[in-house]
Design a protein around this motif. Sequence first.
Motif, PDB file in Angstrom:
ATOM      1  N   ASN A 240       0.840  -1.202   0.000  1.00 55.68           N
ATOM      2  CA  ASN A 240       0.000   0.000   0.000  1.00 55.68           C
ATOM      3  C   ASN A 240       0.869   1.244   0.000  1.00 55.68           C
ATOM      4  OD1 ASN A 240      -2.762  -1.182   0.479  1.00 55.68           O
ATOM      5  ND2 ASN A 240      -1.645  -2.057   2.220  1.00 55.68           N
ATOM      6  N   PRO A 241       0.322   2.373  -0.484  1.00 56.25           N
ATOM      7  CA  PRO A 241       1.052   3.639  -0.384  1.00 56.25           C
ATOM      8  C   PRO A 241       1.275   3.981   1.089  1.00 56.25           C
ATOM      9  CG  PRO A 241      -0.842   3.841  -1.856  1.00 56.25           C
ATOM     10  CD  PRO A 241      -0.959   2.511  -1.170  1.00 56.25           C
ATOM     11  N   GLN A 242       2.439   4.496   1.408  1.00 56.70           N
ATOM     12  CA  GLN A 242       2.794   4.801   2.795  1.00 56.70           C
ATOM     13  C   GLN A 242       3.988   5.754   2.800  1.00 56.70           C
ATOM     14  OE1 GLN A 242       3.558   0.598   3.513  1.00 56.70           O
ATOM     15  NE2 GLN A 242       5.731   0.964   3.680  1.00 56.70           N
ATOM     16  N   PRO A 243       4.268   6.364   3.954  1.00 57.55           N
ATOM     17  CA  PRO A 243       5.503   7.144   4.049  1.00 57.55           C
ATOM     18  C   PRO A 243       6.697   6.191   3.905  1.00 57.55           C
ATOM     19  CG  PRO A 243       4.131   7.415   6.026  1.00 57.55           C
ATOM     20  CD  PRO A 243       3.521   6.333   5.199  1.00 57.55           C
ATOM     21  N   GLN A 244       7.803   6.692   3.410  1.00 59.99           N
ATOM     22  CA  GLN A 244       8.995   5.854   3.268  1.00 59.99           C
ATOM     23  C   GLN A 244      10.134   6.439   4.092  1.00 59.99           C
ATOM     24  OE1 GLN A 244       8.994   2.984   1.970  1.00 59.99           O
ATOM     25  NE2 GLN A 244       7.115   3.028   0.770  1.00 59.99           N
ATOM     26  N   ARG A 245      10.994   5.564   4.553  1.00 61.04           N
ATOM     27  CA  ARG A 245      12.209   5.987   5.253  1.00 61.04           C
ATOM     28  C   ARG A 245      13.249   4.913   4.988  1.00 61.04           C
ATOM     29  NH1 ARG A 245      12.958   9.386   9.689  1.00 61.04           N
ATOM     30  NH2 ARG A 245      15.053   9.193  10.549  1.00 61.04           N
ATOM     31  N   PHE A 246      14.162   5.209   4.072  1.00 60.65           N
ATOM     32  CA  PHE A 246      15.191   4.237   3.711  1.00 60.65           C
ATOM     33  C   PHE A 246      16.503   4.625   4.361  1.00 60.65           C
ATOM     34  CE2 PHE A 246      12.271   2.207   1.186  1.00 60.65           C
ATOM     35  CZ  PHE A 246      12.815   1.218   0.393  1.00 60.65           C
TER      36      PHE A 246
ATOM     37  N   GLY B 261       2.907   5.570  -9.931  1.00 63.68           N
ATOM     38  CA  GLY B 261       4.200   5.379 -10.580  1.00 63.68           C
ATOM     39  C   GLY B 261       4.995   6.642 -10.844  1.00 63.68           C
ATOM     40  N   ARG B 262       4.576   7.785 -10.315  1.00 55.85           N
ATOM     41  CA  ARG B 262       5.327   9.029 -10.548  1.00 55.85           C
ATOM     42  C   ARG B 262       6.465   9.192  -9.544  1.00 55.85           C
ATOM     43  NH1 ARG B 262       3.742  11.928 -14.617  1.00 55.85           N
ATOM     44  NH2 ARG B 262       1.565  11.808 -15.197  1.00 55.85           N
ATOM     45  N   LEU B 263       7.631   9.632 -10.065  1.00 54.58           N
ATOM     46  CA  LEU B 263       8.776   9.924  -9.194  1.00 54.58           C
ATOM     47  C   LEU B 263       8.487  11.226  -8.452  1.00 54.58           C
ATOM     48  CD1 LEU B 263      11.631   9.385  -8.139  1.00 54.58           C
ATOM     49  CD2 LEU B 263      12.523  10.520 -10.183  1.00 54.58           C
ATOM     50  N   LYS B 264       8.334  11.117  -7.137  1.00 49.86           N
ATOM     51  CA  LYS B 264       7.962  12.265  -6.309  1.00 49.86           C
ATOM     52  C   LYS B 264       9.154  12.875  -5.568  1.00 49.86           C
ATOM     53  CE  LYS B 264       3.415  12.329  -6.631  1.00 49.86           C
ATOM     54  NZ  LYS B 264       2.722  13.412  -7.305  1.00 49.86           N
ATOM     55  N   GLU B 265      10.091  12.019  -5.141  1.00 47.10           N
ATOM     56  CA  GLU B 265      11.218  12.496  -4.330  1.00 47.10           C
ATOM     57  C   GLU B 265      12.452  11.697  -4.695  1.00 47.10           C
ATOM     58  OE1 GLU B 265      10.189  12.551  -0.109  1.00 47.10           O
ATOM     59  OE2 GLU B 265       8.075  12.724  -0.632  1.00 47.10           O
ATOM     60  N   LEU B 266      13.609  12.353  -4.607  1.00 46.12           N
ATOM     61  CA  LEU B 266      14.872  11.703  -4.932  1.00 46.12           C
ATOM     62  C   LEU B 266      15.911  12.076  -3.877  1.00 46.12           C
ATOM     63  CD1 LEU B 266      16.403   9.998  -7.024  1.00 46.12           C
ATOM     64  CD2 LEU B 266      16.820  12.093  -8.309  1.00 46.12           C
ATOM     65  N   TYR B 267      16.603  11.060  -3.366  1.00 48.40           N
ATOM     66  CA  TYR B 267      17.581  11.263  -2.297  1.00 48.40           C
ATOM     67  C   TYR B 267      18.899  10.580  -2.631  1.00 48.40           C
ATOM     68  CZ  TYR B 267      13.494  12.700   0.353  1.00 48.40           C
ATOM     69  OH  TYR B 267      12.368  13.355   0.765  1.00 48.40           O
ATOM     70  N   GLN B 268      19.963  11.058  -2.004  1.00 45.95           N
ATOM     71  CA  GLN B 268      21.266  10.406  -2.118  1.00 45.95           C
ATOM     72  C   GLN B 268      21.537   9.665  -0.814  1.00 45.95           C
ATOM     73  OE1 GLN B 268      20.964  13.600  -3.785  1.00 45.95           O
ATOM     74  NE2 GLN B 268      20.869  12.173  -5.489  1.00 45.95           N
ATOM     75  N   GLY B 269      21.723   8.349  -0.937  1.00 44.39           N
ATOM     76  CA  GLY B 269      22.034   7.539   0.232  1.00 44.39           C
ATOM     77  C   GLY B 269      23.539   7.385   0.367  1.00 44.39           C
ATOM     78  N   ARG B 270      24.055   7.629   1.568  1.00 40.51           N
ATOM     79  CA  ARG B 270      25.488   7.498   1.823  1.00 40.51           C
ATOM     80  C   ARG B 270      25.771   6.145   2.468  1.00 40.51           C
ATOM     81  NH1 ARG B 270      24.143  12.043   4.111  1.00 40.51           N
ATOM     82  NH2 ARG B 270      24.895  11.454   6.151  1.00 40.51           N
ATOM     83  N   PRO B 271      26.859   5.492   2.035  1.00 41.90           N
ATOM     84  CA  PRO B 271      27.174   4.166   2.591  1.00 41.90           C
ATOM     85  C   PRO B 271      27.113   4.151   4.119  1.00 41.90           C
ATOM     86  CG  PRO B 271      28.662   4.669   0.808  1.00 41.90           C
ATOM     87  CD  PRO B 271      27.855   5.919   1.053  1.00 41.90           C
ATOM     88  N   PHE B 272      26.471   3.125   4.640  1.00 35.88           N
ATOM     89  CA  PHE B 272      26.393   2.832   6.080  1.00 35.88           C
ATOM     90  C   PHE B 272      25.646   3.880   6.906  1.00 35.88           C
ATOM     91  CE2 PHE B 272      30.273   0.747   4.459  1.00 35.88           C
ATOM     92  CZ  PHE B 272      29.905  -0.571   4.662  1.00 35.88           C
ATOM     93  N   ASP B 273      24.979   4.844   6.265  1.00 33.40           N
ATOM     94  CA  ASP B 273      24.257   5.893   6.992  1.00 33.40           C
ATOM     95  C   ASP B 273      22.992   5.308   7.624  1.00 33.40           C
ATOM     96  OD1 ASP B 273      23.123   8.196   7.964  1.00 33.40           O
ATOM     97  OD2 ASP B 273      22.646   9.048   6.007  1.00 33.40           O
ATOM     98  N   LEU B 274      22.852   5.466   8.931  1.00 34.47           N
ATOM     99  CA  LEU B 274      21.712   4.903   9.649  1.00 34.47           C
ATOM    100  C   LEU B 274      20.633   5.932   9.989  1.00 34.47           C
ATOM    101  CD1 LEU B 274      23.515   2.427  12.085  1.00 34.47           C
ATOM    102  CD2 LEU B 274      22.554   2.001   9.823  1.00 34.47           C
ATOM    103  N   THR B 275      20.812   7.195   9.554  1.00 33.59           N
ATOM    104  CA  THR B 275      19.830   8.212   9.934  1.00 33.59           C
ATOM    105  C   THR B 275      18.499   8.016   9.221  1.00 33.59           C
ATOM    106  OG1 THR B 275      20.792   9.704   8.302  1.00 33.59           O
ATOM    107  CG2 THR B 275      21.478   9.989  10.591  1.00 33.59           C
ATOM    108  N   GLY B 276      18.495   7.480   8.024  1.00 34.62           N
ATOM    109  CA  GLY B 276      17.248   7.242   7.295  1.00 34.62           C
ATOM    110  C   GLY B 276      16.806   8.456   6.512  1.00 34.62           C
ATOM    111  N   LEU B 277      16.390   8.218   5.284  1.00 33.75           N
ATOM    112  CA  LEU B 277      15.952   9.297   4.405  1.00 33.75           C
ATOM    113  C   LEU B 277      14.427   9.273   4.382  1.00 33.75           C
ATOM    114  CD1 LEU B 277      18.616   8.366   1.753  1.00 33.75           C
ATOM    115  CD2 LEU B 277      18.610  10.463   3.113  1.00 33.75           C
TER     116      LEU B 277
END
Length: 149
Positions: A54-60, A78-94
């Motif tokens: 289901n649609p939901q908030p995301q936190r990667f 299917g629309r791209l709404k948000e784009l983030y850069q993930g840094r190796p081993f980062d545990l803060t969550g996007l």
Amino acid sequence: LNLPNEESNKQYQIKIADISLSLELARLPKQRELGLMHRERLNEKEGMLFIFENPQPQRFWMKNTRIPLDIGYFSEDGRLKELYQGRPFDLTGLASQSNSLQFVVELGAGEFARLGIKLGDRLDLEMVIDAIIASGGNPTDYNLIPPRR
């Protein structure tokens, strides 16, 4: 993960806009949890598609993820709404701004820009449905209706 070995890294051709990508599916909870952890590298146009019921908030976050990633959050249509850069081993969550996101695509860092994929571009949901079926899943579990062919 209790999947046949070939299924765990199997790639499916799925387009965003008119760009064809080779994406592994992460549609089961265990697959989504594992994601791209412990990988040494990703090739161009390769990544992972996370599919939620289901649609939901995301936190990667990037636990045990060694390679920098682009993380795109997509709405249920299917629309791209948000784009983030993930840094190796980062545990803060996007954390997402939106609370109705159903698909997430991870590609190598800078890959969205390099391929010209931008906010508002659309994930080909028919190709997603085909990949779910090919991987042994049922699209209706993800509120996706297979087209009549």
